[in-house]
Design a protein around this motif. Structure first.
Motif, PDB file in Angstrom:
ATOM      1  N   ILE A 178      -6.148  10.908  -0.585  1.00  0.00           N
ATOM      2  CA  ILE A 178      -7.395  10.328  -1.105  1.00  0.00           C
ATOM      3  C   ILE A 178      -7.128   8.960  -1.721  1.00  0.00           C
ATOM      4  O   ILE A 178      -7.906   8.010  -1.535  1.00  0.00           O
ATOM      5  N   ALA A 179      -6.029   8.843  -2.447  1.00  0.00           N
ATOM      6  CA  ALA A 179      -5.689   7.561  -3.074  1.00  0.00           C
ATOM      7  C   ALA A 179      -5.455   6.476  -2.022  1.00  0.00           C
ATOM      8  O   ALA A 179      -5.934   5.340  -2.160  1.00  0.00           O
ATOM      9  N   VAL A 180      -4.733   6.798  -0.959  1.00  0.00           N
ATOM     10  CA  VAL A 180      -4.459   5.819   0.092  1.00  0.00           C
ATOM     11  C   VAL A 180      -5.754   5.440   0.808  1.00  0.00           C
ATOM     12  O   VAL A 180      -5.993   4.266   1.109  1.00  0.00           O
ATOM     13  N   ALA A 181      -6.619   6.436   1.071  1.00  0.00           N
ATOM     14  CA  ALA A 181      -7.892   6.157   1.725  1.00  0.00           C
ATOM     15  C   ALA A 181      -8.763   5.252   0.860  1.00  0.00           C
ATOM     16  O   ALA A 181      -9.460   4.368   1.365  1.00  0.00           O
ATOM     17  N   SER A 182      -8.713   5.439  -0.449  1.00  0.00           N
ATOM     18  CA  SER A 182      -9.520   4.621  -1.363  1.00  0.00           C
ATOM     19  C   SER A 182      -8.977   3.202  -1.480  1.00  0.00           C
ATOM     20  O   SER A 182      -9.737   2.233  -1.484  1.00  0.00           O
ATOM     21  N   ALA A 234      -0.593  -0.336  -2.556  1.00  0.00           N
ATOM     22  CA  ALA A 234      -1.501  -0.272  -3.710  1.00  0.00           C
ATOM     23  C   ALA A 234      -1.648   1.161  -4.204  1.00  0.00           C
ATOM     24  O   ALA A 234      -1.673   1.420  -5.411  1.00  0.00           O
ATOM     25  N   ALA A 235      -1.727   2.111  -3.259  1.00  0.00           N
ATOM     26  CA  ALA A 235      -1.839   3.510  -3.651  1.00  0.00           C
ATOM     27  C   ALA A 235      -0.562   3.987  -4.337  1.00  0.00           C
ATOM     28  O   ALA A 235      -0.615   4.746  -5.311  1.00  0.00           O
ATOM     29  N   ALA A 236       0.586   3.539  -3.849  1.00  0.00           N
ATOM     30  CA  ALA A 236       1.857   3.930  -4.462  1.00  0.00           C
ATOM     31  C   ALA A 236       1.933   3.436  -5.899  1.00  0.00           C
ATOM     32  O   ALA A 236       2.386   4.145  -6.795  1.00  0.00           O
ATOM     33  N   GLN A 237       1.461   2.217  -6.114  1.00  0.00           N
ATOM     34  CA  GLN A 237       1.442   1.663  -7.473  1.00  0.00           C
ATOM     35  C   GLN A 237       0.509   2.470  -8.371  1.00  0.00           C
ATOM     36  O   GLN A 237       0.836   2.785  -9.521  1.00  0.00           O
ATOM     37  N   TYR A 238      -0.670   2.814  -7.834  1.00  0.00           N
ATOM     38  CA  TYR A 238      -1.635   3.607  -8.605  1.00  0.00           C
ATOM     39  C   TYR A 238      -1.071   4.987  -8.954  1.00  0.00           C
ATOM     40  O   TYR A 238      -1.283   5.502 -10.061  1.00  0.00           O
ATOM     41  N   LEU A 239      -0.337   5.585  -8.020  1.00  0.00           N
ATOM     42  CA  LEU A 239       0.191   6.935  -8.200  1.00  0.00           C
ATOM     43  C   LEU A 239       1.552   6.963  -8.903  1.00  0.00           C
ATOM     44  O   LEU A 239       2.089   8.037  -9.163  1.00  0.00           O
ATOM     45  N   HIS A 240       2.082   5.761  -9.178  1.00  0.00           N
ATOM     46  CA  HIS A 240       3.398   5.638  -9.809  1.00  0.00           C
ATOM     47  C   HIS A 240       4.484   6.278  -8.930  1.00  0.00           C
ATOM     48  O   HIS A 240       5.359   7.018  -9.403  1.00  0.00           O
ATOM     49  N   LEU A 241       4.401   5.983  -7.628  1.00  0.00           N
ATOM     50  CA  LEU A 241       5.393   6.437  -6.668  1.00  0.00           C
ATOM     51  C   LEU A 241       5.994   5.230  -5.955  1.00  0.00           C
ATOM     52  O   LEU A 241       5.396   4.153  -5.932  1.00  0.00           O
ATOM     53  N   SER A 242       7.148   5.420  -5.368  1.00  0.00           N
ATOM     54  CA  SER A 242       7.690   4.359  -4.525  1.00  0.00           C
ATOM     55  C   SER A 242       6.954   4.380  -3.188  1.00  0.00           C
ATOM     56  O   SER A 242       6.494   5.430  -2.731  1.00  0.00           O
ATOM     57  N   GLN A 243       6.862   3.212  -2.567  1.00  0.00           N
ATOM     58  CA  GLN A 243       6.166   3.135  -1.290  1.00  0.00           C
ATOM     59  C   GLN A 243       6.837   3.989  -0.212  1.00  0.00           C
ATOM     60  O   GLN A 243       6.142   4.708   0.525  1.00  0.00           O
ATOM     61  N   PRO A 244       8.174   3.964  -0.095  1.00  0.00           N
ATOM     62  CA  PRO A 244       8.814   4.820   0.921  1.00  0.00           C
ATOM     63  C   PRO A 244       8.530   6.305   0.696  1.00  0.00           C
ATOM     64  O   PRO A 244       8.326   7.055   1.656  1.00  0.00           O
ATOM     65  N   SER A 245       8.527   6.729  -0.576  1.00  0.00           N
ATOM     66  CA  SER A 245       8.263   8.140  -0.870  1.00  0.00           C
ATOM     67  C   SER A 245       6.852   8.524  -0.457  1.00  0.00           C
ATOM     68  O   SER A 245       6.624   9.586   0.151  1.00  0.00           O
TER      69      SER A 245
END
Length: 293
Positions: free
Chosen positions: A10-14, A20-31
């Motif tokens: 949902i975060a990536v779709a938004s 940007a979604a990785a930053q919002y979710l506090h995750l690394s982009q590769p993860s």
């Protein structure tokens, strides 16, 4: 299917961007990319079209997005109602309603309830009866306020001491504005805006004595406010209930009741065999108290 992956999706779709979604979710982009790949592998479908600047959903992705939002909302709702202790009443109440003056009774009920149990929180969803029934059936709402007839094989209900009066919203300079009421023959050649609710269409067809689709229906509406703006611009006449649009003072609009009169009773409904949270139980108790006042 992991609820955590649905939240990531949902975060990536938004955001329309994995970074940007990785930053919002506090995750690394590769993860995040790896976990989205796992979701696609699990479902056996490609969910995203990855472009240079943004990503877009495929048809399968758009289908999943709606379901994912409903699933996450239902999980959040369930968890919220468990986060309480036995020493006090808390939790969340989800209620859906169309446009009706009867919502004032619901407001009084919530006011009284919050005075007794300030840790309760309520969430209002506005929509027509079809929308509300769908959300009740999927567990996203605890209660719905709908115009009769309701499916009493499917829902339990409390009848509200309120009646909605049907009529026609029109401009004050329209052809029918000087009449005390509107009869079926008055509408046969008029451009009409009607509600999209299935039950409402059936009721109005009965009053008109013919299928409403045989008339000059220029548009449909979900909720009345925007339809009133269309009426104000002279697009047509809106078949609707009274007291939702202010027609006093400098308003360009007026409301004329139907003749013969058409009224609608209102019910608060919930699924049969519903297992209520403690907050929802207290709401129903307080609603019954308010009806008796």
């Amino acid at each position: 299917m992991d609820i955590r992956l649905l939240k990531y999706f949902i975060a990536v779709a938004s955001e329309q961007s994995i970074s940007a979604a990785a930053q919002y979710l506090h995750l690394s982009q590769p993860s995040l990319s790896r976990q989205l790949g796992e979701l696609e592998k699990e479902l056996g479908a490609v969910l995203f079209t990855r472009g240079n600047r943004k990503i877009t959903l495929t048809d399968e992705g758009r289908f999943l997005l709606k379901s994912a939002k409903d699933i996450v909302e239902l999980v959040d709702k369930t968890e919220a109602n468990f986060k309480q202790t036995s020493s006090f009443i808390s939790g969340e109440i989800y209620i859906g309603a169309g446009e009706t003056e009867a919502v004032q009774l619901i407001a009084r009920t919530f006011k009284s309830l919050l005075e007794k149990y300030p840790d309760i929180q309520f969430h209002l969803f506005s929509g027509n009866a079809d929308d509300i029934s769908d959300k009740l059936d999927s567990g996203l709402l605890d209660f719905g306020i709908v115009i009769e007839p309701a499916d009493k094989q499917k829902y339990d209900y409390v009848k509200l001491p309120a009646v909605d009066v049907w009529g026609v919203l029109m401009r004050k300079d329209s052809e029918l504005a000087d009449r005390p009421f509107v009869e079926p023959a008055d509408l046969t050649d008029k451009p009409l805006l009607i509600s999209r609710q299935t039950a409402v269409s059936n009721e109005l067809s009965g009053w008109l004595g013919q299928d409403i689709e045989g008339l000059n229906v220029v548009g449909t509406y979900n909720l009345l406010y925007n339809a009133a703006l269309m009426v104000e611009e002279g697009i047509g006449y809106a078949l609707c209930i009274d007291k939702l649009i202010n027609t006093s003072g400098n308003s360009k609009l007026c409301f004329k009741p139907l003749n013969p009169g058409l009224e609608a009773n209102l019910n608060v409904i919930w699924k049969k065999h519903q297992v209520f949270s403690s907050a929802a139980k207290k709401f129903l108790e307080e609603l019954r108290n308010q009806i008796r006042i």
